[in-house]
Motif scaffolding. Structure first.
Motif, PDB file in Angstrom:
ATOM      1  N   SER A   1       0.647  -1.163   0.211  1.00 52.47           N
ATOM      2  CA  SER A   1      -0.278  -0.055  -0.435  1.00 52.47           C
ATOM      3  C   SER A   1       0.701   1.407  -0.194  1.00 52.47           C
ATOM      4  O   SER A   1       2.033   1.211  -0.052  1.00 52.47           O
ATOM      5  CB  SER A   1      -1.105  -0.175   1.129  1.00 52.47           C
ATOM      6  OG  SER A   1      -0.482   0.818   2.544  1.00 52.47           O
ATOM      7  N   SER A   2      -0.079   2.274  -0.232  1.00 55.61           N
ATOM      8  CA  SER A   2       0.940   3.643  -0.103  1.00 55.61           C
ATOM      9  C   SER A   2       0.993   4.348   1.586  1.00 55.61           C
ATOM     10  O   SER A   2       1.380   5.866   1.385  1.00 55.61           O
ATOM     11  CB  SER A   2       0.547   4.726  -0.792  1.00 55.61           C
ATOM     12  OG  SER A   2      -1.152   5.380  -0.925  1.00 55.61           O
ATOM     13  N   LEU A   3       0.956   3.351   2.691  1.00 54.09           N
ATOM     14  CA  LEU A   3       0.519   3.423   3.710  1.00 54.09           C
ATOM     15  C   LEU A   3       2.277   4.687   4.033  1.00 54.09           C
ATOM     16  O   LEU A   3       3.220   4.107   3.774  1.00 54.09           O
ATOM     17  CB  LEU A   3       0.674   2.610   4.860  1.00 54.09           C
ATOM     18  CG  LEU A   3       0.108   2.901   6.029  1.00 54.09           C
ATOM     19  CD1 LEU A   3      -1.189   4.103   6.121  1.00 54.09           C
ATOM     20  CD2 LEU A   3      -0.070   1.632   6.865  1.00 54.09           C
ATOM     21  N   THR A   4       2.681   5.703   4.881  1.00 48.23           N
ATOM     22  CA  THR A   4       3.363   6.626   5.170  1.00 48.23           C
ATOM     23  C   THR A   4       3.240   6.500   6.608  1.00 48.23           C
ATOM     24  O   THR A   4       4.649   6.642   6.652  1.00 48.23           O
ATOM     25  CB  THR A   4       3.142   7.904   3.890  1.00 48.23           C
ATOM     26  OG1 THR A   4       2.305   8.355   5.125  1.00 48.23           O
ATOM     27  CG2 THR A   4       3.651   8.183   2.862  1.00 48.23           C
ATOM     28  N   GLN A   5       2.686   6.782   6.696  1.00 46.36           N
ATOM     29  CA  GLN A   5       2.202   6.412   8.884  1.00 46.36           C
ATOM     30  C   GLN A   5       1.551   5.635   9.403  1.00 46.36           C
ATOM     31  O   GLN A   5       0.154   5.425   8.548  1.00 46.36           O
ATOM     32  CB  GLN A   5       2.624   7.980   9.406  1.00 46.36           C
ATOM     33  CG  GLN A   5       1.185   9.121   9.534  1.00 46.36           C
ATOM     34  CD  GLN A   5       1.302  10.373   9.250  1.00 46.36           C
ATOM     35  OE1 GLN A   5       2.219  10.759   9.358  1.00 46.36           O
ATOM     36  NE2 GLN A   5       0.477  10.455  10.152  1.00 46.36           N
ATOM     37  N   ILE A   6       1.458   5.165  10.781  1.00 45.84           N
ATOM     38  CA  ILE A   6       0.783   4.688  11.654  1.00 45.84           C
ATOM     39  C   ILE A   6       0.410   5.001  12.754  1.00 45.84           C
ATOM     40  O   ILE A   6       1.923   5.071  13.517  1.00 45.84           O
ATOM     41  CB  ILE A   6       0.462   3.061  10.759  1.00 45.84           C
ATOM     42  CG1 ILE A   6      -0.502   1.996  12.115  1.00 45.84           C
ATOM     43  CG2 ILE A   6       2.324   2.537  11.534  1.00 45.84           C
ATOM     44  CD1 ILE A   6      -1.387   1.099  11.050  1.00 45.84           C
ATOM     45  N   SER A   7      -0.228   5.027  13.331  1.00 48.99           N
ATOM     46  CA  SER A   7      -0.110   4.663  15.206  1.00 48.99           C
ATOM     47  C   SER A   7      -1.077   3.666  15.262  1.00 48.99           C
ATOM     48  O   SER A   7      -1.499   3.235  14.962  1.00 48.99           O
ATOM     49  CB  SER A   7      -0.918   6.136  16.140  1.00 48.99           C
ATOM     50  OG  SER A   7      -3.070   6.237  15.154  1.00 48.99           O
ATOM     51  N   ILE A   8      -0.097   3.161  16.345  1.00 45.99           N
ATOM     52  CA  ILE A   8      -0.354   1.742  17.287  1.00 45.99           C
ATOM     53  C   ILE A   8      -1.175   1.866  18.432  1.00 45.99           C
ATOM     54  O   ILE A   8      -0.862   2.735  19.389  1.00 45.99           O
ATOM     55  CB  ILE A   8       1.013   1.447  17.434  1.00 45.99           C
ATOM     56  CG1 ILE A   8       1.674   0.730  16.316  1.00 45.99           C
ATOM     57  CG2 ILE A   8       0.355  -0.559  18.283  1.00 45.99           C
ATOM     58  CD1 ILE A   8       0.789  -0.588  14.874  1.00 45.99           C
ATOM     59  N   PRO A   9      -2.764   1.132  18.020  1.00 46.86           N
ATOM     60  CA  PRO A   9      -3.346   1.981  19.960  1.00 46.86           C
ATOM     61  C   PRO A   9      -2.499   0.819  20.939  1.00 46.86           C
ATOM     62  O   PRO A   9      -1.453   0.214  20.720  1.00 46.86           O
ATOM     63  CB  PRO A   9      -4.281   1.871  19.300  1.00 46.86           C
ATOM     64  CG  PRO A   9      -4.141   0.526  17.972  1.00 46.86           C
ATOM     65  CD  PRO A   9      -3.101   0.781  17.262  1.00 46.86           C
ATOM     66  N   SER A  10      -3.065   1.368  22.695  1.00 46.76           N
ATOM     67  CA  SER A  10      -2.523   0.075  23.243  1.00 46.76           C
ATOM     68  C   SER A  10      -3.008  -0.917  23.253  1.00 46.76           C
ATOM     69  O   SER A  10      -2.385  -1.721  23.936  1.00 46.76           O
ATOM     70  CB  SER A  10      -2.540   1.637  24.857  1.00 46.76           C
ATOM     71  OG  SER A  10      -4.447   1.575  24.878  1.00 46.76           O
TER      72      SER A  10
END
Length: 74
Positions: free
Chosen positions: A35-44
């Motif tokens: 995919s073209s994903l550049t950033q992700i935040s991982i939840p707790s």
């Protein structure tokens, strides 16, 4: 759960973030691969990242991890 291949080959996604009260516990195989994903935040709430969850996601440069997590470290 973000199921296997959910965003695979998706070129319209650049970032994804989850609210702190998210209940997502697993990101399965190839969920974001190619995919073209550049950033992700991982939840707790996230407990498991399956192998190759972001395979060939060359643009992924930023991974933010919730400071409230006990599963992952940064």
């Amino acid at each position: 759960i973000i199921s296997k291949g959910t965003f695979k080959n998706n070129y319209n996604i650049s970032s994804i973030s989850f609210p702190e009260d998210s209940e997502v516990q697993t990101i399965e195989e190839e969920a974001f691969s190619c995919s073209s994903l550049t950033q992700i935040s991982i939840p707790s709430s996230l407990k498991e990242l399956k192998e190759d969850w972001c395979a060939f996601t060359w643009r992924l440069k930023q991974v933010f991890i919730s400071p409230k997590t006990n599963t992952f470290q940064f």
